[in-house]
Motif scaffolding. Sequence first.
Motif, PDB file in Angstrom:
ATOM      1  N   HIS A   1       0.818  -1.209   0.000  1.00 23.52           N
ATOM      2  CA  HIS A   1       0.000   0.000   0.000  1.00 23.52           C
ATOM      3  C   HIS A   1       0.859   1.269   0.000  1.00 23.52           C
ATOM      4  N   LEU A   2       2.046   1.176   0.572  1.00 26.04           N
ATOM      5  CA  LEU A   2       2.973   2.328   0.504  1.00 26.04           C
ATOM      6  C   LEU A   2       3.358   2.574  -0.954  1.00 26.04           C
ATOM      7  N   ASP A   3       3.604   1.463  -1.687  1.00 19.00           N
ATOM      8  CA  ASP A   3       4.009   1.584  -3.084  1.00 19.00           C
ATOM      9  C   ASP A   3       2.908   2.204  -3.944  1.00 19.00           C
TER      10      ASP A   3
ATOM     11  N   ILE B   1      -5.859   0.172  -1.676  1.00 22.91           N
ATOM     12  CA  ILE B   1      -6.870  -0.085  -2.707  1.00 22.91           C
ATOM     13  C   ILE B   1      -7.639  -1.325  -2.235  1.00 22.91           C
ATOM     14  N   PRO B   2      -8.936  -1.173  -1.922  1.00 21.90           N
ATOM     15  CA  PRO B   2      -9.657  -2.282  -1.277  1.00 21.90           C
ATOM     16  C   PRO B   2      -9.564  -3.619  -2.017  1.00 21.90           C
TER      17      PRO B   2
ATOM     18  N   ARG C   1       8.936   9.187   0.937  1.00 23.26           N
ATOM     19  CA  ARG C   1       9.421   7.871   0.459  1.00 23.26           C
ATOM     20  C   ARG C   1      10.755   8.026  -0.258  1.00 23.26           C
ATOM     21  N   ASN C   2      10.996   9.237  -0.774  1.00 18.44           N
ATOM     22  CA  ASN C   2      12.266   9.463  -1.477  1.00 18.44           C
ATOM     23  C   ASN C   2      13.378   9.887  -0.525  1.00 18.44           C
ATOM     24  N   HIS C   3      13.050  10.005   0.755  1.00 12.11           N
ATOM     25  CA  HIS C   3      14.071  10.335   1.745  1.00 12.11           C
ATOM     26  C   HIS C   3      14.807   9.049   2.124  1.00 12.11           C
TER      27      HIS C   3
ATOM     28  N   GLY D   1       3.870   6.663   6.902  1.00 16.85           N
ATOM     29  CA  GLY D   1       3.911   8.121   6.944  1.00 16.85           C
ATOM     30  C   GLY D   1       4.139   8.647   8.349  1.00 16.85           C
ATOM     31  N   GLY D   2       3.409   8.092   9.315  1.00 17.12           N
ATOM     32  CA  GLY D   2       3.531   8.536  10.707  1.00 17.12           C
ATOM     33  C   GLY D   2       4.925   8.298  11.254  1.00 17.12           C
TER      34      GLY D   2
END
Length: 408
Positions: A64-66, A71-72, A203-205, A213-214
């Motif tokens: 889901h991060l990708d 997406i259910p 995500r690019n860090h 995210g948190g």
Amino acid sequence: MFPCALNGAARFWMKHCTSPRAFSTPRSRFVLGIETSCDETGAAVLDETGVIRGESLHSQKKTHLDTGGIIPTVAQRLHRENISRVVQEALDRSGIEPSELTAVATTVKPGLALSLGVGLDFSLKFVRLHEKPFIPIHHMEAHALTVKMLHPVDFPFLVLLVSGGHSLLALAKGIDEFLLLGQTLDVAAGDTLDKIARRLSLRNHPECSTLSGGQAIELLAKEGDRLAFHFKAPMGQLYDCNFSFAGLRNQVTMAINKKEREEGVEKGHLLSCVKDIAAASQHTVASHIAKRTHRAILFCKSKGLLPQHNPTLVVSGGVASNEYIRQTLKIVTDATGLHLLCPPTKFCTDNGVMIAWNGIERLKQRKGIMSYTEEVNYEPKAPLGLDITSEVKDATIKLPPLKLRINS
Ligand code: KG4
Ligand code: ZN
């Protein structure tokens, strides 16, 4: 440090248990718990003292991060692909045969319909095959009561649940008795942090590519200056315990747009001030949560809803693993004389253990146990307990000044 809730049995198991057979107490009752309400496929076998005999968890978070969010249909497919293996692993690790189980407990509400459906279908087939009682579980009730598996806490106690899908405050009066004091009017705290992180392209860090995210915001905030940006705290003029995070997200997005223009940075690239934005966002989320919680405590006290002896605030959900948010809440509980209990991160996020534990509690109190022949449906939307949010609002409790300053 923070009171990490862990009772002797759980601690002993986590430290020493290599062989599940080492615990074979013949007359104990065992519950298999199954969780698929969102993006974790979890299963666990617990005995009635709360010892985890076996567990397994498959997280879909990376996928889901990708894709930039859940997406259910993808979540459903991944649950389907993993549920048999996860349940089998939990059983194998426990050394307990399906025939030895006392019951099967499964999350049936609330959650994503397609995800809930996978766990429920699997469970109903399983209980029919093995002729076992079925215990339908409310996911939020299970989150709220996990703490009791780890630490003796008497009802009633106050619960703050902050995750990717939920932000709410409730009074737990019994295993199936809750008063809902406040909830989010738009999005949840975790979802907001996830979206801010995505907008900042964290995500690019290099240090954040695998973090939620948190988690990314918490990590970067440690080196950021929260005073470099000022985001207005939500709902300052509303004297209730509801939450709102959509306005904060807009403020942060506008600040990012402005900085991107100033620095000539294109979307997808990192701003020089990401750490400051992370720190300021985290602080605003923390203060909002702390203020609503402060009011919930004062409301409960004014109505005599909390015990005189050892009144407790339990904090759970993925966002509860945030150290800055915990520290901010500690300021509130210290000021109001409450005991703060935060289960370890592993038990704050979704898992099969909390579902099995809720099944054990229901089994002990003989509440909500069904025959394997009965029909059960899932419910994507299901409120937690009796909604008294308007009563809280009508009390118009103004907060005394309290400095929510953390030295990080
Ligand atoms: O409880 P959870 O695993 O799943 C559900 O939402 O049900 O919570 C996941 C959420 C995500 O939004 C994630 O960004 C947030 O919890 N989260 C955090 C932290 N770790 C996870 N938020 C702030 N600080 C953290 N350290
Ligand atoms: Zn959850």
